[in-house]
Scaffold this active site. Structure first.
Site, PDB file in Angstrom:
ATOM      1  N   THR A  91      22.040 -13.847  27.641  1.00 55.91           N
ATOM      2  CA  THR A  91      21.856 -13.056  28.855  1.00 55.91           C
ATOM      3  C   THR A  91      20.701 -13.628  29.667  1.00 55.91           C
ATOM      4  OG1 THR A  91      22.617 -11.105  27.679  1.00 55.91           O
ATOM      5  CG2 THR A  91      21.441 -10.725  29.762  1.00 55.91           C
ATOM      6  N   ARG A  93      34.745  -4.906  24.703  1.00 52.37           N
ATOM      7  CA  ARG A  93      33.378  -4.373  24.632  1.00 52.37           C
ATOM      8  C   ARG A  93      32.550  -4.860  25.831  1.00 52.37           C
ATOM      9  NH1 ARG A  93      27.975  -6.876  24.339  1.00 52.37           N
ATOM     10  NH2 ARG A  93      26.624  -5.409  23.249  1.00 52.37           N
ATOM     11  N   ASP A  95      25.059  -3.839  28.036  1.00 55.51           N
ATOM     12  CA  ASP A  95      24.227  -3.154  29.020  1.00 55.51           C
ATOM     13  C   ASP A  95      24.067  -3.919  30.334  1.00 55.51           C
ATOM     14  OD1 ASP A  95      22.680  -4.998  27.333  1.00 55.51           O
ATOM     15  OD2 ASP A  95      21.004  -4.409  28.610  1.00 55.51           O
ATOM     16  N   THR A 132      17.491  -7.689  28.123  1.00 59.12           N
ATOM     17  CA  THR A 132      18.327  -8.541  27.276  1.00 59.12           C
ATOM     18  C   THR A 132      18.136  -8.085  25.852  1.00 59.12           C
ATOM     19  OG1 THR A 132      18.708 -10.774  26.448  1.00 59.12           O
ATOM     20  CG2 THR A 132      16.477 -10.290  27.225  1.00 59.12           C
ATOM     21  N   GLY A 133      19.240  -7.862  25.168  1.00 57.79           N
ATOM     22  CA  GLY A 133      19.119  -7.404  23.794  1.00 57.79           C
ATOM     23  C   GLY A 133      20.394  -6.785  23.297  1.00 57.79           C
ATOM     24  N   GLY A 144      22.931  -4.495  23.372  1.00 59.44           N
ATOM     25  CA  GLY A 144      23.310  -3.690  24.529  1.00 59.44           C
ATOM     26  C   GLY A 144      23.589  -2.233  24.258  1.00 59.44           C
TER      27      GLY A 144
END
Lengths: 182, 134
Positions: free
Chosen positions: B1, B29, B32, B51-52, B54
């Site tokens: 991301t 899917r 975020d 970023t992570g 989601g």
């Protein structure tokens, strides 16, 4: 006088100094710097924060080093599906797109959704139809593919097969093979 | 991301995020990144891109939560971003980070993962780029 500037990120995750080679790190740092310079050049000329954000992200989308645009990770079915969003703090206008397979720069389409449609979010084939109407650059799906990402998917599939093909239970992290999130 | 937040010379903030999602994801899917308020948010006070993992960013409306803390609680940006990323997200089990910028040009880039590719450039044009928590 008011301060101005920009910040960027290229993803977070399980990065290790042991696995990130000096050459790779130098490449990453160079692209991040290029992204900052692209956004800064716009701001320095009195351009808008929206334009700066778009320019900075575009550099990263065009680089195979990051999980966005070219270099995106693969889905279970071996496809690249891209998502993006953009928000204007001045007006609270926003645009978002998801599940794209042919739009070269998803952040550009998010901006078109925000500025040239009455909607906030578009997904899949409908979003791509809107991209075509807007004359945005489309590319074949192969454009996004990199061998590194393909191999990551193969390792993830192998691990899944070894675990009996079980999808992650609710609430359990579906942690990608390389531990780097999107 | 990948993501960016910017403050222009007119004092206007903006935020954007772009992603390829998650390796081996299924069922259409969506994380975020395209969810306004979760992975991306901007108003007159604050701009955030995340970023992570989601699902956690969506459940905790991470980007909006940081800006709401700045707007309503009047806490400094760094404190708001740290609270959400290093406390709220960590307690929930969510891994990742954010970049955030306020209307005064303050930058915060907290993360709770081992690393986050990140950078900042202000008026002086000097790039700051980092990967690990140095």
């Amino acid at each position: 006088q008011r301060k101005w500037g920009l910040a960027i990120h290229g993803g977070a995750g399980v990065m290790s100094r042991d696995t990130l080679t000096p050459e790779r790190e130098a490449e990453v740092r160079a692209r991040l710097t290029e992204s900052l310079q692209a956004g800064h050049a716009i701001l320095a000329q009195g351009g808008t924060s929206l334009d700066a954000v778009g320019a900075a992200i575009r550099v990263l989308e065009d680089s195979p080093l990051f999980n966005a645009g070219k270099g995106a990770v693969f889905t279970h079915e071996g496809r690249n599906e891209l998502d993006a969003s953009l928000m204007d703090g001045r007006t609270l206008a926003a645009g978002a797109v998801a599940g794209l397979r042919h739009v070269k720069n998803p952040i550009a389409l998010a901006r078109r959704v925000m500025e040239r449609s009455p909607h906030v979010m578009m997904v899949g084939e409908g979003a791509e139809a809107f991209a075509r109407e807007q004359g945005l650059e489309l590319v074949p799906p192969e454009y996004f593919r990199t061998e590194e990402r393909w191999e990551q998917l193969q390792r993830a599939l192998e691990k899944e097969r070894a675990a009996g093909g079980q999808a992650s239970a609710p609430g359990v992290s579906p942690r990608p093979e390389d531990g780097k999130f999107g | 991301t990948v993501g960016a937040v910017a403050l222009d010379q007119s004092g206007h903030l903006a935020a954007g995020t772009s992603t390829g999602g998650m390796t081996n994801k299924r069922y259409g899917r969506v994380g975020d990144s395209p969810i306004i308020g979760a992975g991306t948010y901007a108003n007159a006070h604050c701009a955030v891109s995340g970023t992570g993992h989601g699902e956690f960013f969506i459940r905790h409306t991470v980007a909006r939560d940081i800006c709401a803390r700045v707007e309503y609680l009047k806490v400094p940006l760094q404190e708001a971003a740290d609270t959400v990323v290093r406390d709220v997200l960590v307690k929930a089990g969510g891994e990742g980070g954010v970049i955030a910028l306020d209307a005064q040009g303050t930058v915060a880039m907290p993360f709770n993962s081992p690393g986050m590719y990140r950078g900042y450039m202000g008026e002086d044009g000097q790039p700051f780029v980092a990967i690990f928590p140095e």
